[in-house]
Design an enzyme around this catalytic site. Structure first.
Site, PDB file in Angstrom:
ATOM      1  N   HIS A  10      26.893   9.109 -18.032  1.00 35.23           N
ATOM      2  CA  HIS A  10      26.063   7.961 -17.682  1.00 35.23           C
ATOM      3  C   HIS A  10      25.463   8.087 -16.282  1.00 35.23           C
ATOM      4  CE1 HIS A  10      27.421   6.128 -21.331  1.00 35.23           C
ATOM      5  NE2 HIS A  10      28.671   6.051 -20.930  1.00 35.23           N
ATOM      6  N   ARG A  27      11.994 -32.424  -8.503  1.00 35.85           N
ATOM      7  CA  ARG A  27      12.568 -31.658  -9.615  1.00 35.85           C
ATOM      8  C   ARG A  27      13.539 -32.527 -10.413  1.00 35.85           C
ATOM      9  NH1 ARG A  27      13.176 -25.572  -9.940  1.00 35.85           N
ATOM     10  NH2 ARG A  27      11.517 -24.763  -8.612  1.00 35.85           N
ATOM     11  N   PRO A  63      25.900  -8.271 -11.035  1.00 43.05           N
ATOM     12  CA  PRO A  63      26.149  -8.390  -9.601  1.00 43.05           C
ATOM     13  C   PRO A  63      25.192  -9.376  -8.935  1.00 43.05           C
ATOM     14  CG  PRO A  63      26.213  -6.100 -10.262  1.00 43.05           C
ATOM     15  CD  PRO A  63      25.722  -6.875 -11.445  1.00 43.05           C
ATOM     16  N   GLU A  64      25.747 -10.178  -8.038  1.00 41.16           N
ATOM     17  CA  GLU A  64      24.952 -11.148  -7.305  1.00 41.16           C
ATOM     18  C   GLU A  64      24.778 -10.659  -5.869  1.00 41.16           C
ATOM     19  OE1 GLU A  64      26.350 -15.174  -7.877  1.00 41.16           O
ATOM     20  OE2 GLU A  64      26.918 -14.778  -9.948  1.00 41.16           O
ATOM     21  N   ARG A  99      25.490   0.783 -19.465  1.00 44.38           N
ATOM     22  CA  ARG A  99      24.715  -0.118 -20.328  1.00 44.38           C
ATOM     23  C   ARG A  99      23.203   0.038 -20.164  1.00 44.38           C
ATOM     24  NH1 ARG A  99      27.965  -5.892 -20.101  1.00 44.38           N
ATOM     25  NH2 ARG A  99      30.082  -5.033 -20.234  1.00 44.38           N
TER      26      ARG A  99
END
Length: 288
Positions: free
Chosen positions: A105, A167, A2-3, A124
């Protein structure tokens, strides 16, 4: 994983049942997730009031009345769900949802004042939780050195010009550096670069002036639109009510390898390359 939009969607779902409410009881059902649970985890949380629930980058942070903060990370498959045996408020009832995921879970449970039960389920076990003294936040390893929030006032073209100056890495990889801007991930960087007409291969130090202004605007726009759509669901993500995100239906490039570019049917096909082990999707004709 997830972002920012997915984590913000979860924060908004949890806030009505957690903010301003006391944790009547907390429990953990195993000793660890990605990392061990904090020492005396349940004891330190029980009786505390969640004064505010925040998001920082891809983390959820519950500010507690006793001077500590609870940091929570969803990992790859973590999700929170809200259930209740009895609810004492009609307003709260609107935010109570059926349990999702296999109960084996369920690794952490918070019994909240008002009747709601908040459960963290993570098959997970890449998620984790940590407790830290709120006034020592700057020294917390997970948070130290994070760049500005992309939807906050500190994120601007001037900041980006400075952060990217000199950069030599590709702009795609520079934007994934959480020290440059916090919370961005692979999906939304690909989409923002396409909207900005910037190649993911372009050297980061060349992004300045008009390009920088355009990129900041499109990062903000794509994140805001994704939040309104409830985030993106590609595999495991679901909101606290079990709803799936819908922003994946608006992808211009991500996951569209070989398909025409949306900006011009004659452009494309969308290409996929691998940068530092991550898939990057872009239109080589629109993005320079």
């Amino acid at each position: 994983m997830p972002e920012l939009p997915e984590v913000e969607t979860v924060r908004r779902g949890l806030a009505p049942v957690m903010e301003g409410r006391r944790i009547l009881a907390a429990r953990q059902n195993r000793p660890d997730l990605r990392f061990p649970f904090p020492d005396r985890f349940a004891e330190r949380l029980t009786g505390q009031t969640v004064e505010h629930l925040e998001r920082r980058a891809k983390y959820l942070i519950a500010r507690l009345s006793g001077g500590e903060s609870l940091l929570m990370h969803l990992g790859m498959s973590g999700r929170f769900t809200i259930t209740a045996d009895q609810v004492d408020s009609g307003d709260l009832a609107a935010f109570v949802h059926s349990q999702g995921g296999n109960p084996k879970h369920d690794h952490a449970v918070f019994e909240m004042e008002g009747g709601a039960r908040v459960t963290f389920n993570d098959p997970r076990r890449f998620g984790f939780m940590a407790l830290f003294a709120t006034d020592a936040e700057e020294s917390v390893p997970f948070l130290a050195g994070l760049g500005p929030e992309p939807l906050g006032n500190a994120f601007s073209s001037a900041h980006l010009d400075t952060a990217l100056s000199g950069r030599k890495s590709p702009i795609k990889m520079a934007l994934l550096d959480q020290r440059v801007v916090a919370g961005l991930g692979n999906i939304y960087v690909c989409e923002a670069l396409w909207r900005s007409g910037i190649s993911p291969r372009r050297t980061a130090g060349t992004i300045k002036g008009a390009r920088s202004v355009r990129l900041v605007r499109n990062i903000r726009n794509v994140l805001s639109e994704a939040i309104e759509a409830g985030g993106t669901t590609l595999r495991d993500f679901a909101a606290t009510d079990g709803a799936l995100g819908y922003f994946q239906h608006s992808f211009a490039v991500y996951g569209r390898e070989g398909e025409p570019c949306h900006s011009d049917p004659g452009h494309g096909p969308i290409q996929r390359i691998v940068q530092s082990g991550r898939s990057t999707f872009f239109c080589p004709q629109c993005q320079r």
